[in-house]
Motif scaffolding. Structure first.
Motif, PDB file in Angstrom:
ATOM      1  N   PRO A 419      -6.672   8.103   6.791  1.00 33.38           N
ATOM      2  CA  PRO A 419      -6.263   6.934   5.989  1.00 33.38           C
ATOM      3  C   PRO A 419      -7.413   6.384   5.151  1.00 33.38           C
ATOM      4  O   PRO A 419      -7.858   5.262   5.365  1.00 33.38           O
ATOM      5  CB  PRO A 419      -5.798   5.938   7.055  1.00 33.38           C
ATOM      6  CG  PRO A 419      -6.577   6.300   8.276  1.00 33.38           C
ATOM      7  CD  PRO A 419      -6.828   7.773   8.219  1.00 33.38           C
ATOM      8  N   GLU A 421      -7.370   5.653   1.987  1.00 32.55           N
ATOM      9  CA  GLU A 421      -6.832   4.666   1.047  1.00 32.55           C
ATOM     10  C   GLU A 421      -7.500   4.724  -0.330  1.00 32.55           C
ATOM     11  O   GLU A 421      -8.412   5.516  -0.576  1.00 32.55           O
ATOM     12  CB  GLU A 421      -6.944   3.243   1.619  1.00 32.55           C
ATOM     13  CG  GLU A 421      -6.187   3.115   2.922  1.00 32.55           C
ATOM     14  CD  GLU A 421      -6.204   1.712   3.490  1.00 32.55           C
ATOM     15  OE1 GLU A 421      -6.800   0.805   2.870  1.00 32.55           O
ATOM     16  OE2 GLU A 421      -5.608   1.526   4.564  1.00 32.55           O
ATOM     17  N   ASN A 451      -2.828   7.975   2.479  1.00 32.84           N
ATOM     18  CA  ASN A 451      -2.411   6.605   2.151  1.00 32.84           C
ATOM     19  C   ASN A 451      -2.964   6.178   0.790  1.00 32.84           C
ATOM     20  O   ASN A 451      -3.592   5.132   0.661  1.00 32.84           O
ATOM     21  CB  ASN A 451      -2.842   5.646   3.274  1.00 32.84           C
ATOM     22  CG  ASN A 451      -2.091   4.312   3.216  1.00 32.84           C
ATOM     23  OD1 ASN A 451      -1.173   4.151   2.405  1.00 32.84           O
ATOM     24  ND2 ASN A 451      -2.488   3.375   4.048  1.00 32.84           N
TER      25      ASN A 451
HETATM   26  C1  NAG Z   1      -1.932   2.058   3.908  1.00 32.20           C
HETATM   27  O1  NAG Z   1      -2.638   1.179   3.040  1.00 32.20           O
HETATM   28  C2  NAG Z   1      -2.099  -0.141   2.974  1.00 32.20           C
HETATM   29  C3  NAG Z   1      -2.878  -0.948   1.951  1.00 32.20           C
HETATM   30  O2  NAG Z   1      -3.915  -0.261   1.360  1.00 32.20           O
HETATM   31  C4  NAG Z   1      -2.163  -0.780   4.340  1.00 32.20           C
HETATM   32  O3  NAG Z   1      -1.599  -2.072   4.308  1.00 32.20           O
HETATM   33  C5  NAG Z   1      -1.410   0.095   5.326  1.00 32.20           C
HETATM   34  O4  NAG Z   1      -1.540  -0.404   6.616  1.00 32.20           O
HETATM   35  C6  NAG Z   1      -1.951   1.512   5.313  1.00 32.20           C
HETATM   36  N1  NAG Z   1      -1.120   2.367   6.146  1.00 32.20           N
HETATM   37  C7  NAG Z   1      -1.649   3.200   7.038  1.00 32.20           C
HETATM   38  C8  NAG Z   1      -0.669   4.032   7.776  1.00 32.20           C
HETATM   39  O5  NAG Z   1      -2.836   3.304   7.220  1.00 32.20           O
END
Ligand code: NAG
Ligand code: NAG
Ligand code: NAG
Ligand code: NAG
Ligand code: NAG
Length: 630
Positions: A419, A421, A451
């Motif tokens: 993750p 991001e 993500n």
């Molecule tokens: C994915 O990213 C969003 C915001 O960047 C966050 O709120 C969310 O929890 C993340 N999901 C995972 C599965 O890590």
């Protein structure tokens, strides 16, 4: 006809028996005129059981084709699967320009790899190739036969009735029949097969019960190059492993441990067993530890033996840790050890572990990593880095972007299932920009399921410069990018000339496919594209049809699960009719309405190597009469 066949088989039986139990018959055979002999042998060889062929082989030289046929006859599952998935190119190298025969062998390796979940069969084929690249099928045959005997013996040795004498375990009639057993009872226990065929074995997979002194003795004639150990947990079995390693240390190049549980003391013992000539030098090229417990989770204790094994590994080319419960501290030690040793490591994999924070500059261990390291300290030869599924987050991506500067030759990078991001991918953009224009540019990138949003991925794609060589592959699958990513993807197809693109499951929708079509350039280089699971509907069909006409080198399209309606087939049929391309495989499964189309039969007529190019769902319309109105 029946009588002729049975007469022929009677002859074969009698000839086989003669050959197996003494060679008089066989010697007479070779006195026949050679043109007659060749014709006769061709017919005969296909029918002879392996034990007879083995005896003949000792008299006459080249029976490689016959051995190959016997191999394929005995292990047909691999061949069957191969036919089934013939045109599906997996994530590895694209075999686009391979000749068919070579392709078949290559698929065989690949399938074996999938079946065993290990590289051992691939290694076996590689090891069995001689200087001119030919496979020695006789060697492979007996090696695989011995493996079957060992697997069977291992299973039987676990039964409560077993007396612990593993060499005496009976081999089943099923296996004995394969090799043309003549009812001679000295031949049906494990020890006979180890003694007689052990010297053919180069790669073996051994369950714990086989890692005992008795088996080591039976295998003294083997010069093993590849060993894969399963479920080694007790000290008793570690001793067996070490003895086998020690007796093969001159020839060993590859070691694999699966489902093992090894203490630091066991590691010391194992590593000491492969050192040659009294010093801490070994010739192991590949080490893989998979689904095994070897680190004390999250603690910093690191098996000392493994550490010196890594730093003395001058031959080490690949190092793989997968699901070993490794924590960040151990990962850091491994990285620091490798970066300081002068080994020629090509592949490093740490996957399905929990190493978040492993490159962090805070809490640096004595030989910490930092940007100020002198430039000669680096993983100079590293080409493949796989960090899949380690729960890495955006800070790790930032640390990684620094660490990547120490890997000047990196070509292939997989950071999927972490993750990281948007911020994580943004901090890697400067690295990618450099990596695209260096002398040996990066060629394969996987950033699946990280993500990421469409905004960040568009930034990445648009900032990547044009390379001299086309990019080999990019996967951004399984990120919720949405339809707005389409324009950036189409621009990227132009600038990168990427050959394999995976954009499955990125939430394109009908609008996204419409945008892909709008951005289609006159000529697209892509050879493989995966657009599955994007809910494209009829727009997916229009996109595929456009792509077929604009991408002359297109070989494989995976478009499963796109809710495509029945009319889609007419559109695709029309595109295929006009195409002069190289398309081999177009997967439209998991779109059940398609089988309602009147074009199903017509579309199956497009073939590659006798197989329909288009794969369409047969269920639930299977058996429904085909309406052949135009
Ligand atoms: C994915 O990213 C969003 C915001 O960047 C966050 O709120 C969310 O929890 C993340 N999901 C995972 C599965 O890590
Ligand atoms: C580890 O084993 C799993 C399951 O058998 C397999 O899918 C994976 O490819 C293996 N990894 C390595 C590095 O061999
Ligand atoms: C059985 O096989 C063994 C070992 O190959 C051989 O020495 C022996 O002569 C054979 N016996 C018969 C009856 O064929
Ligand atoms: C296409 O991508 C999806 C999602 O990553 C994957 O499940 C599927 O196996 C891929 N298909 C092929 C043929 O690579
Ligand atoms: C898996 C999948 O996407 N299946 C779809 C195939 O197409 C039909 C109708 O177009 C859908 O109902 C299915 O869900």
């Amino acid at each position: 006809m029946v009588e002729v066949a049975s007469l022929f088989s009677l002859c074969i039986k009698s000839i086989s028996a003669q050959i197996i139990n003494g060679c008089d018959g066989a010697e007479e055979l070779f006195e026949l005129p050679s043109h007659f002999l060749d014709g006769f042998l061709d017919g005969l060889l296909m029918e002879l059981p392996p034990l007879a062929l083995q005896k003949l082989h000792e008299l006459h030289d080249n029976f490689n084709t016959a051995w190959k046929i016997l191999y394929k006859k005995r292990w047909p599952m691999a061949i069957e699967k191969m036919r089934h998935t013939n045109s599906i190119i997996p994530d590895g190298d694209v075999a686009i320009s391979r000749p068919v025969d070579d392709f078949v062998d290559w698929r065989l390796q690949d399938l074996e790899k999938m079946e065993t979940g290990s590289n051992i069969m691939q290694d076996a084929l590689a090891m069995s190739r001689s200087g001119d690249g030919c496979v020695d099928w006789q060697q492979l045959y007996w090696e695989a036969h011995l493996q079957s005997c060992l697997d069977e013996a291992a299973e039987r040795a676990l039964l409560p009735t077993s007396d612990g004498h593993i060499g005496g375990v009976k081999i089943s009639d099923e296996i004995m029949n394969y090799i043309g057993h003549s009812g001679n009872t000295t031949q049906d226990c494990l020890s006979y097969h180890c003694i007689n065929f052990g010297h053919y074995a180069r790669c073996l997979r051994l369950q714990n019960v086989l890692c005992v002194a008795e088996v080591c003795e039976l295998l003294t004639s083997s010069k093993l190059r590849v060993l894969a150990f399963r479920r080694i947990k007790s000290k008793f079995h570690v001793d067996g492993v070490c003895r086998l390693l020690n007796q093969n240390k001159e020839s060993l190049v590859s070691l694999e441990f699966i489902y093992c549980q090894l203490s630091p003391a066991s590691w010391n013992h194992i590593c000491n067993s492969v050192y040659v000539g009294g010093s801490e030098i070994h010739w192991i090229r590949h080490l893989c530890i998979n689904s095994s417990f070897i680190f004390e989770s999250k603690s910093s204790s690191f098996p000392g033996g493994l550490s010196s094994f890594l730093s003395s590994g001058r031959s080490l080319e690949s190092l793989r840790f997968c699901d070993t419960q490794m924590g960040p501290k151990c990962a850091k030690i491994i990285f620091n050890t490798l970066i300081e040793s002068s080994c020629g490591l090509v592949t490093l994999e740490i996957s399905d572990d929990e190493i978040a924070g492993w490159l962090s500059k805070v809490d640096r261990s004595p030989v910490g990593f930092s940007l100020s390291l002198p430039p000669q300290i680096s993983l100079k030869s590293l080409r493949v880095l796989n960090l899949r599924g380690n729960n890495l987050c955006k800070d790790d991506a930032e640390d990684l972007s620094n660490a990547l500067n120490q890997m000047p030759d990196l070509r292939n990078m997989d950071i999927s299932d972490n993750p990281i991001e948007d911020d994580g991918i943004r901090s890697l953009i400067p690295y990618f920009i450099k990596a695209f224009v260096k002398a040996c540019p990066i060629s394969d990138i996987k950033i699946e399921n990280c993500n990421l949003s469409g905004v960040a991925v568009a930034e990445l794609l648009r900032s990547l410069p044009t390379t001299r060589e086309p990019l080999n592959s990019l996967s951004i699958a399984k990120n919720e990018l949405g339809s707005s990513i389409s324009a950036a993807i189409m621009e990227f197809l132009g600038t990168s000339r990427v050959r394999k693109l995976n954009i499955a499951d990125i939430g394109l929708g009908a609008l996204g496919f419409q945008e892909l079509e709008n951005g289609m350039q006159e000529k697209v280089e892509v050879a493989y594209i995966n657009i599955s699971m994007n809910r494209g509907g009829i727009r997916a069909a229009h996109f595929i049809s456009q792509l077929i006409s604009h991408a002359p080198n297109l070989v494989i399209v995976n478009a499963e699960a796109n809710i495509m309606p029945a009319e889609s087939l007419a559109i695709i049929h029309n595109a295929l009719k006009q195409s002069k391309g190289k398309l081999q495989h177009l997967d439209l499964r998991e779109n059940y309405s398609l089988c309602l189309s009147k074009y199903t039969a017509a579309i199956l007529e497009f073939k590659f190597h006798g197989e329909p190019i288009v794969k369409i769902p047969l269920f639930p319309c299977f058996g429904v009469p085909y309406d052949d109105d135009p």
